[in-house]
Scaffold this motif. Sequence first.
Motif, short mmCIF file in Angstrom:
data_model
loop_
_atom_site.label_atom_id
_atom_site.label_comp_id
_atom_site.label_asym_id
_atom_site.label_seq_id
_atom_site.Cartn_x
_atom_site.Cartn_y
_atom_site.Cartn_z
N ARG A 44 1.10 -1.03 -0.41
CA ARG A 44 0.16 0.10 -0.18
C ARG A 44 0.26 1.56 0.35
N ALA A 45 2.53 0.75 0.65
CA ALA A 45 2.29 2.61 1.14
C ALA A 45 3.79 2.51 -0.15
N LEU A 46 4.17 1.74 -0.83
CA LEU A 46 5.04 1.78 -2.44
C LEU A 46 3.79 2.46 -3.29
N ALA A 47 2.56 2.00 -3.72
CA ALA A 47 1.79 1.88 -3.95
C ALA A 47 1.26 3.48 -3.68
N ALA A 48 1.34 4.33 -2.68
CA ALA A 48 0.80 5.60 -2.94
C ALA A 48 1.87 6.03 -2.76
N SER A 49 3.36 5.68 -2.47
CA SER A 49 4.51 6.64 -3.18
C SER A 49 4.64 7.03 -4.88
N GLN A 50 3.93 6.14 -4.99
CA GLN A 50 3.83 6.02 -7.03
C GLN A 50 3.53 6.88 -7.14
N GLN A 51 2.17 6.76 -6.48
CA GLN A 51 0.76 7.28 -7.31
C GLN A 51 -0.31 6.30 -8.28
N ILE A 52 0.71 5.08 -7.90
CA ILE A 52 0.36 3.41 -9.01
C ILE A 52 -0.99 2.65 -8.26
N SER A 53 -1.44 2.33 -8.63
CA SER A 53 -2.46 0.72 -8.39
C SER A 53 -1.39 0.11 -7.73
N ARG A 54 -2.06 -0.43 -6.79
CA ARG A 54 -1.78 -2.17 -5.35
C ARG A 54 -0.86 -3.03 -6.76
N PHE A 55 -1.68 -3.03 -7.62
CA PHE A 55 -1.43 -4.73 -8.93
C PHE A 55 -0.15 -4.83 -9.09
N PRO A 56 0.60 -3.39 -10.14
CA PRO A 56 1.45 -3.39 -10.41
C PRO A 56 2.65 -4.10 -9.51
N VAL A 57 2.25 -3.40 -8.17
CA VAL A 57 3.61 -3.36 -7.16
C VAL A 57 3.78 -4.99 -6.50
#
Length: 473
Positions: A44-57
Amino acid sequence: MDPATDITINASSGVPMTDQLVSGITHLIRTRQLLSGAKLPSIRALAASQQISRFPVIEAYDRLSSLGMIVPRHGSGFFVANHMGGEDAGGGSDPRLAEEESNQILQQFNYPGETLKLSSGFVPEAWRDLEGITQTVRQVMRTDPSSIVDYAMPHGDANLRLQIQMRLAIVGVEADVSNIIVTSGASQGLDLIVRFMLKPGDTVLVEDPGYYNLFGLLKLQGVKIVGVPRLANGPDVDFAEHLLKSIKPKLFFINTVFHNPTATNVAPQVAFKLLQLAQQHDFTIVEDDIYADFQATPTQRLASLDQLDHVIYLGGLSKTLSSSLRIGYLAAKRELVKDLVDVKVLTSLGGSRFSECVVAALLERGTYRKYLERLRRRIRDTLSTAVQRLEQHGWEVFDEPSGGNFVWTRVPHVDDSMVLVEQALKFGITLAPGSYYRPNGEASPWVRINTAHADDPRALRFFEHMAGYRGKR
């Protein structure tokens, strides 16, 4: 700030976000910006920092876990795996010592098809003789149906060994069929040699740069690796002679023709000197000639000069004919072949009888010979074009290849090829850094280019971009 949250994702680059995350985190781990045991941001944190959805993470973390770069801990998150590289990479029998090399190989297979694998070691599928292979498969299924279900003989199919004997004669190696063992690719041949002839703590010489899969295999067995610089005419024999004053290696692994990755050949005077050193210092040369069939007119082989006295000769057809059929071979003294067959039986029972019968038929019918003629012409055309393209854009070629499908090249004003890897991603290109080809992963400005892909528009844009690149890491 957590380095992992500082990765730059370019949504308009054409490279999938998952690939960019995998490449970015891998780079942070390799450059020690993320150390062993470090905790990665939550999904969740990495997706938020990159402003992308959680699926690629999620996909990126899953792929990094498969590659052994990170490890999930239930209830705690994801952590950087315990990598044993750098100064500790030369010894010890811990399997983790080979983890880096394993990751390098796996990455050739894990990128999606839309990215251009510019450092790939494979001949493109479109260049292979799919029709000839398919027809021969059907023939073998009709004429020898038992080959589909039976084990192969430990030495290998008798007809195939006879065909290999004739192929060895072409490069000047006079071997009887009793000197030959068929292996599952040349990699199994290397594995059998390492298992039988070396023990933890033994010292071997390898080429620098050289074949990273070999380096990983040696580290896995706890063997000490000492690199000998590869020059345009072969291994640096003066450097090797100096080393031999203080160390006593068991083996020296040498890639003779169209060396991986420099695409150079061992010159006759170097070959003679290497054999003199082997005799004087009582070590065996393992001559890896896996690219022999790319060469139309054979040059001097160590095994042809030595006739298997101080040389073990390795070859194969996976690089040219089919990576799936997995046919390699090894030629050595009869007594050693017998011992290696015993190791092969203990570790794998035997090879694929069906693959061996198919390849034997391809060789007997002349199908492979005709295919090689077409393949060599195609490689010759792309090779000259690739060198021309690179030099037009100011890239430096290590030594202009006389054949094969590699060019070892660099951008003169870039000291570490990790810069090239990072810039290549912007063009939808995956590139292996030169450090992959060094015995202990030392930084290198050089990269291996597969000439089959060098005329791709993405590659051309990348070559031009790097010619004017003046950025810093």
